[in-house]
Design an enzyme around this catalytic site. Structure first.
Site, short mmCIF file in Angstrom:
data_model
loop_
_atom_site.label_atom_id
_atom_site.label_comp_id
_atom_site.label_asym_id
_atom_site.label_seq_id
_atom_site.Cartn_x
_atom_site.Cartn_y
_atom_site.Cartn_z
N LYS A 37 5.43 -16.44 32.99
CA LYS A 37 6.69 -15.76 32.72
C LYS A 37 7.57 -16.71 31.92
O LYS A 37 8.11 -17.67 32.46
CB LYS A 37 7.39 -15.35 34.03
CG LYS A 37 8.64 -14.49 33.81
CD LYS A 37 9.27 -14.10 35.14
CE LYS A 37 10.41 -13.11 34.91
NZ LYS A 37 11.46 -13.62 34.01
N PHE A 108 3.63 -9.92 24.45
CA PHE A 108 2.94 -9.60 25.69
C PHE A 108 2.71 -8.10 25.89
O PHE A 108 2.12 -7.69 26.89
CB PHE A 108 3.67 -10.17 26.91
CG PHE A 108 5.13 -9.82 27.01
CD1 PHE A 108 5.56 -8.52 27.24
CD2 PHE A 108 6.09 -10.82 26.88
CE1 PHE A 108 6.90 -8.22 27.35
CE2 PHE A 108 7.45 -10.52 26.99
CZ PHE A 108 7.86 -9.22 27.23
N ARG A 178 10.49 0.36 35.56
CA ARG A 178 9.92 -0.48 36.61
C ARG A 178 8.72 0.20 37.26
O ARG A 178 8.69 1.42 37.41
CB ARG A 178 10.97 -0.80 37.68
CG ARG A 178 12.08 -1.69 37.16
CD ARG A 178 12.90 -2.28 38.28
NE ARG A 178 14.05 -2.99 37.77
CZ ARG A 178 14.03 -4.24 37.33
NH1 ARG A 178 12.90 -4.92 37.36
NH2 ARG A 178 15.12 -4.82 36.85
N LYS A 184 6.39 -9.62 39.08
CA LYS A 184 6.78 -11.00 38.82
C LYS A 184 6.57 -11.81 40.10
O LYS A 184 6.83 -11.33 41.20
CB LYS A 184 8.22 -11.10 38.33
CG LYS A 184 9.26 -10.54 39.28
CD LYS A 184 10.65 -10.64 38.66
CE LYS A 184 11.70 -9.97 39.55
NZ LYS A 184 13.06 -10.03 38.95
#
Length: 267
Positions: A37, A108, A178, A184
């Site tokens: 990340k 990404f 989402r 994460k």
């Protein structure tokens, strides 16, 4: 007034349309792709220009977006670990400076492309293979064997001052918003709040003791950890937004063991 309301509605919708990770909570992630990340500025290429996650135009040097495709891209504008303030000052400046040569665009995702995750990434990789751009990189994706593999990967990155890990279900077609299909993983949580007041040291009236922070849910607390001595004599200003890390909440719903990370400029 009506036009202004429509503008803010568009910005809100745009921000919600990008993929956003949820927090990992021991889900079954075997066979998913995991990656670092990156702690930079997220940037969406709409086929013509780079935009922040909130839909604001990013002013770049022309050579930076040379050979960019007409299809969409999603990635992170980044330099190196622990360099967020520098990245932010370069990327969010109204005038593109020569410092843009330090920035890379780390892709990404390829929004709205057909196929699974790898197929979508390959679309962009094939494009830049034929039309190179020295500022383009692809965030390395590693197939996760199990939860132990994920934890080892996280520990290795954190030991090198990385922010955390993103882990993604590679079998899903592109989706917005989402989802439990993108997560994460961090050693700590982070959050943003607005400075509404400053507490100063009683023994030294010029030295900041803590910032009074108001969260989005209207919870107010004092943020006193994580500052350098220099920052205490030149603290962030009232009205600015700060990012801090924390480790859960107290029984009063206040962030526990909160520590200052940075001032967050508007994106």
């Amino acid at each position: 007034m009506k036009k202004l309301l429509l503008f803010f509605f568009f910005i809100s919708c745009f921000a919600n349309n990008l993929q956003k990770p949820m927090t990992y909570d021991k889900q079954n992630i075997k066979g998913w792709y995991m990656s670092e990340k990156l702690d930079g500025i997220r940037a969406y290429w709409d086929g013509k220009q780079l935009l922040t996650k909130n839909g604001n135009k990013i002013n770049t040097k022309k050579e930076f977006t040379k050979n960019f495709p007409s299809f969409e891209l999603d990635g992170e504008l980044w330099t190196k670990r622990g360099d967020f303030e520098n990245i932010q000052s370069i990327v969010l400046d109204d005038i593109a400076s020569n410092k843009w040569s330090e920035i890379t665009y780390n892709i990404f995702e390829v929004p709205n492309a057909k196929g699974d995750f790898q197929t979508r990434l390959n679309k962009a990789k094939n494009w830049f293979k034929n039309k190179p751009n020295k500022y383009i990189k692809f965030v390395p994706q590693i197939k996760c064997k199990d939860k132990k593999h994920l934890q080892e990967f996280l520990e290795k990155l954190v030991s090198k001052n990385a922010e955390g890990v993103i882990i993604k279900n590679p079998h899903k077609h592109y989706f917005q918003g989402r989802s439990q299909d993108i997560l994460k993983v961090k050693k700590f949580f982070d959050m943003e709040g607005k400075i509404i007041d400053i507490n100063y040291d009683k023994k030294d009236k010029y030295r900041m003791k803590s910032l009074v922070i108001k969260l989005q849910n209207n919870i107010v607390f004092n943020l006193g950890g994580g500052f350098t001595n220099k920052q205490r004599y030149n603290p962030p200003k009232i009205g600015e937004i700060v990012t801090f890390k924390y480790y859960g909440f107290t029984k009063y719903n206040k962030p526990k063991f909160a520590s200052f990370l940075r001032v967050r400029k508007k994106e």
